[in-house]
Scaffold this motif. Structure first.
Motif, PDB file in Angstrom:
ATOM      1  N   PHE A 128       0.665  -1.103  -0.048  1.00  0.00           N
ATOM      2  CA  PHE A 128       0.043  -0.086  -0.040  1.00  0.00           C
ATOM      3  C   PHE A 128       0.645   1.142   0.127  1.00  0.00           C
ATOM      4  N   GLY A 129       1.955   1.229   0.850  1.00  0.00           N
ATOM      5  CA  GLY A 129       2.845   2.632   0.958  1.00  0.00           C
ATOM      6  C   GLY A 129       3.496   2.718  -0.246  1.00  0.00           C
ATOM      7  N   PHE A 130       4.154   1.574  -0.974  1.00  0.00           N
ATOM      8  CA  PHE A 130       4.700   1.650  -2.273  1.00  0.00           C
ATOM      9  C   PHE A 130       3.753   2.254  -3.283  1.00  0.00           C
ATOM     10  N   LEU A 131       2.651   1.735  -3.507  1.00  0.00           N
ATOM     11  CA  LEU A 131       1.606   2.207  -4.484  1.00  0.00           C
ATOM     12  C   LEU A 131       1.126   3.550  -4.191  1.00  0.00           C
ATOM     13  N   LEU A 132       1.007   3.877  -2.913  1.00  0.00           N
ATOM     14  CA  LEU A 132       0.688   5.312  -2.557  1.00  0.00           C
ATOM     15  C   LEU A 132       1.586   6.319  -3.073  1.00  0.00           C
ATOM     16  N   GLY A 133       2.865   5.810  -2.779  1.00  0.00           N
ATOM     17  CA  GLY A 133       3.896   6.870  -3.267  1.00  0.00           C
ATOM     18  C   GLY A 133       3.747   6.918  -4.671  1.00  0.00           C
ATOM     19  N   TRP A 134       3.668   6.134  -5.584  1.00  0.00           N
ATOM     20  CA  TRP A 134       3.455   6.083  -7.063  1.00  0.00           C
ATOM     21  C   TRP A 134       2.255   7.060  -7.361  1.00  0.00           C
ATOM     22  N   LEU A 135       0.930   6.985  -6.562  1.00  0.00           N
ATOM     23  CA  LEU A 135      -0.175   7.665  -7.093  1.00  0.00           C
ATOM     24  C   LEU A 135       0.133   9.008  -6.794  1.00  0.00           C
ATOM     25  N   ILE A 136       0.673   9.340  -5.475  1.00  0.00           N
ATOM     26  CA  ILE A 136       0.857  10.814  -5.063  1.00  0.00           C
ATOM     27  C   ILE A 136       1.993  11.469  -6.146  1.00  0.00           C
ATOM     28  N   SER A 137       3.073  10.768  -6.391  1.00  0.00           N
ATOM     29  CA  SER A 137       4.074  11.219  -7.411  1.00  0.00           C
ATOM     30  C   SER A 137       3.391  11.579  -8.651  1.00  0.00           C
ATOM     31  N   ALA A 138       2.476  10.480  -9.145  1.00  0.00           N
ATOM     32  CA  ALA A 138       2.038  10.897 -10.627  1.00  0.00           C
ATOM     33  C   ALA A 138       1.051  11.851 -10.567  1.00  0.00           C
ATOM     34  N   SER A 139       0.298  12.064  -9.440  1.00  0.00           N
ATOM     35  CA  SER A 139      -0.674  13.261  -9.359  1.00  0.00           C
ATOM     36  C   SER A 139       0.047  14.437  -9.385  1.00  0.00           C
ATOM     37  N   LEU A 140       1.268  14.615  -8.926  1.00  0.00           N
ATOM     38  CA  LEU A 140       1.799  15.823  -8.765  1.00  0.00           C
ATOM     39  C   LEU A 140       2.495  16.268  -9.937  1.00  0.00           C
ATOM     40  N   LEU A 141       3.019  15.250 -10.606  1.00  0.00           N
ATOM     41  CA  LEU A 141       3.759  15.548 -11.867  1.00  0.00           C
ATOM     42  C   LEU A 141       2.783  15.762 -12.770  1.00  0.00           C
ATOM     43  N   LEU A 146      -3.166  21.846 -10.286  1.00  0.00           N
ATOM     44  CA  LEU A 146      -4.196  21.748  -9.258  1.00  0.00           C
ATOM     45  C   LEU A 146      -4.033  21.995  -7.751  1.00  0.00           C
ATOM     46  N   TYR A 147      -2.601  21.546  -7.550  1.00  0.00           N
ATOM     47  CA  TYR A 147      -2.362  21.827  -6.073  1.00  0.00           C
ATOM     48  C   TYR A 147      -1.998  23.150  -5.715  1.00  0.00           C
ATOM     49  N   PRO A 148      -2.059  23.539  -4.292  1.00  0.00           N
ATOM     50  CA  PRO A 148      -1.962  25.023  -3.943  1.00  0.00           C
ATOM     51  C   PRO A 148      -0.538  25.216  -4.051  1.00  0.00           C
ATOM     52  N   SER A 149      -0.099  26.478  -4.274  1.00  0.00           N
ATOM     53  CA  SER A 149       1.294  26.815  -4.415  1.00  0.00           C
ATOM     54  C   SER A 149       2.168  26.521  -3.528  1.00  0.00           C
ATOM     55  N   GLY A 155      12.515  32.239  -2.835  1.00  0.00           N
ATOM     56  CA  GLY A 155      12.734  31.024  -2.415  1.00  0.00           C
ATOM     57  C   GLY A 155      12.348  30.526  -1.161  1.00  0.00           C
ATOM     58  N   ARG A 156      11.408  31.021  -0.789  1.00  0.00           N
ATOM     59  CA  ARG A 156      10.735  30.995   0.687  1.00  0.00           C
ATOM     60  C   ARG A 156       9.417  29.740   0.176  1.00  0.00           C
ATOM     61  N   PHE A 157       8.965  29.217   1.316  1.00  0.00           N
ATOM     62  CA  PHE A 157       8.007  28.418   1.048  1.00  0.00           C
ATOM     63  C   PHE A 157       6.741  28.740   1.269  1.00  0.00           C
ATOM     64  N   SER A 158       5.650  28.485   0.933  1.00  0.00           N
ATOM     65  CA  SER A 158       4.248  28.638   1.018  1.00  0.00           C
ATOM     66  C   SER A 158       3.701  28.294   2.432  1.00  0.00           C
ATOM     67  N   GLU A 159       2.486  28.962   2.943  1.00  0.00           N
ATOM     68  CA  GLU A 159       1.939  28.613   3.956  1.00  0.00           C
ATOM     69  C   GLU A 159       1.529  26.954   3.956  1.00  0.00           C
ATOM     70  N   ALA A 160       1.025  26.724   2.760  1.00  0.00           N
ATOM     71  CA  ALA A 160       0.634  25.231   2.401  1.00  0.00           C
ATOM     72  C   ALA A 160       1.747  24.517   2.604  1.00  0.00           C
ATOM     73  N   ALA A 161       2.850  24.534   2.023  1.00  0.00           N
ATOM     74  CA  ALA A 161       3.956  23.764   2.237  1.00  0.00           C
ATOM     75  C   ALA A 161       4.410  23.660   3.629  1.00  0.00           C
ATOM     76  N   MET A 162       4.285  24.822   4.523  1.00  0.00           N
ATOM     77  CA  MET A 162       4.808  24.688   5.641  1.00  0.00           C
ATOM     78  C   MET A 162       4.061  23.725   6.676  1.00  0.00           C
ATOM     79  N   LEU A 163       2.588  24.181   6.345  1.00  0.00           N
ATOM     80  CA  LEU A 163       1.500  23.166   6.955  1.00  0.00           C
ATOM     81  C   LEU A 163       1.853  21.803   6.827  1.00  0.00           C
ATOM     82  N   MET A 164       2.188  21.411   5.531  1.00  0.00           N
ATOM     83  CA  MET A 164       2.246  20.030   5.441  1.00  0.00           C
ATOM     84  C   MET A 164       3.351  19.568   6.004  1.00  0.00           C
TER      85      MET A 164
END
Length: 426
Positions: A128-141, A146-149, A155-164
């Motif tokens: 499950f972890g292996f497949l989850l990694g592939w699904l997340i990577s594919a969706s981002l690529l 569609l993802y928040p900035s 060069g600083r990171f957004s609040e969404a990145a910091m929250l994650m």
């Protein structure tokens, strides 16, 4: 097994890097060599750790709850591999941040109540972890827009990145608290606690870093150090576990095929040796002599002096028999005070008589166990292949009958098998 895992872990980041090279152009390589190297090595270690944990759970060396971090390692391996192969940008930061979030969440679940970890489907968690990694990577690529900035300015990171990253840090810290407070104070729990704490710290440092500054590299190094320490520990543990398994296998084999008292081959191994010896003798056209040995007056020793003394006496008899035979011959303990000997290469009755005399002379001298001195003898029965019998069971029966004749003749002697008609005429 460990080398197979490491090889598989090495192929994965290289494959991901190659995909990134094809998708995002050659400019990714000269600009990000160190980062790509760190993330590739991290993916390798993550895969190795995920498989190690799953293997240790399967071997019942760790609780089933450790399947969750195993799943987390494999998910982070895939996501981290893709992260290391893309150019800096929204997808670049997004892959890292989501990887931390997913890893922290999966690690934190190990702190949930024990009953939750007993469900049958958990054995599939690493996949499950292996497949989850592939699904997340594919969706981002493929759908990163569609993802928040993930990036703000300079060069600083957004609040969404910091929250994650904050949520991921919290998940890793929850795992740290559980592991540190667990009643099992084994080194594995301690090493996992150190790793999760360093991962939590690196996720917090992310929020104070700027792309490519010293803090950026500090939290990368912290993560890599944590993974390396844990991998080193598990490599040593796996090596020791493999050595222990091999030792136990040898012990089990010894118990199955060797007499625990005399260390001689037992009946099971003797029958295998005799069967092989008969096959060889049949193929080569040789004779083979089988001797049955029964100790005289051993029962009196056992009854009068006790089983402990009797056992030590049997051990001394076994040592004398082993020392008096050639390496090509075999002596085994059939049980009680009965021994058997397989003699190879003796083509004449005279040569076997010489061995039988020698064995009797070896057995007869007095034995001393503590303050007790004992005199015993032995009755030997001898049968030949192929003269007396050609089948294993028949040959054993003939040797046993010959031994019984020696016993009824007064003991401390040997007899060759004779057909019943010849015995009746004698």
């Amino acid at each position: 097994m460990p080398w197979v895992v490491l090889l598989a872990g090495l192929v994965l980041p290289l494959l991901l890097a190659l995909i990134g090279f094809q998708l995002f152009g050659q400019q990714a390589w000269p600009n990000l060599p160190l980062h790509a190297l760190l993330e590739g090595a991290g993916a390798l270690i993550n895969v190795s750790l995920g498989v190690y944990l799953a293997s240790l759970v399967k071997a019942q060396q760790l609780e089933r709850r450790f399947l969750w971090p195993a799943s987390g390692f494999l998910a982070m391996a895939v996501i981290g591999g893709f992260h290391g192969s893309v150019m800096p940008g929204n997808t670049f930061v997004g892959l890292h941040s989501v990887g931390v979030l997913v890893g922290g969440f999966l690690f934190s679940i190990m702190a949930w109540p024990a009953a939750f970890h007993q469900q049958a489907w958990l054995k599939h968690l690493p996949w499950f972890g292996f497949l989850l990694g592939w699904l997340i990577s594919a969706s981002l690529l493929l759908a990163g827009h569609l993802y928040p900035s993930m990036l703000a300015v300079e060069g600083r990171f957004s609040e969404a990145a910091m929250l994650m990253n904050s949520l991921g840090a919290l998940g890793f810290f929850m795992a740290t608290v559980y592991l540190a407070g667990c009643r099992q104070r084994s080194p594995a729990y301690l090493m996992m606690a150190i790793m999760t704490l360093l991962f939590s710290a690196s996720a917090v440092l992310f929020e104070y870093s700027v792309l490519w500054d010293s803090t950026w590299w500090l939290w990368h190094i912290l993560r890599f150090l944590a993974l390396s320490l844990l991998l080193g520990y598990f490599l040593v543990w796996f090596h020791r576990l493999a050595e222990k398994t091999r030792f136990q296998a040898r012990e089990l084999q010894s118990l199955a095929y060797y007499d625990s008292l005399t260390k001689l081959p037992n009946r099971t191994l003797f029958l295998q040796f005799l069967d092989n010896a008969l096959v060889e003798a049949r193929r080569e056209g040789h004779r083979l002599a089988l001797l049955f040995i029964d100790l005289d007056r051993f029962k009196q020793v056992n009854d009068s002096l006790g089983h402990d003394v009797g056992d030590q006496l049997l051990s001394q008899v076994a040592q004398r028999l082993s020392a008096s035979l050639r390496q090509a011959d075999l002596v085994a303990r059939m049980g009680g005070d009965e021994f058997t000997v397989i003699l190879h290469g003796h083509q004449t009755q005279a040569s076997v008589e010489t061995v039988a005399h020698h064995l009797l002379q070896t057995i007869v001298p007095p034995y001393q166990v503590g303050e007790h001195v004992m005199d015993i003898g032995a009755s030997l029965g001898i049968a030949f292949y192929p003269d007396d019998a050609q089948k294993l069971t028949d040959l054993m029966r003939m040797a046993d009958q010959a031994m019984y004749r020696a016993k009824t003749a007064g003991g401390n002697t040997f007899c060759f098998y004779q057909p019943e008609a010849a015995v009746a005429q004698a």
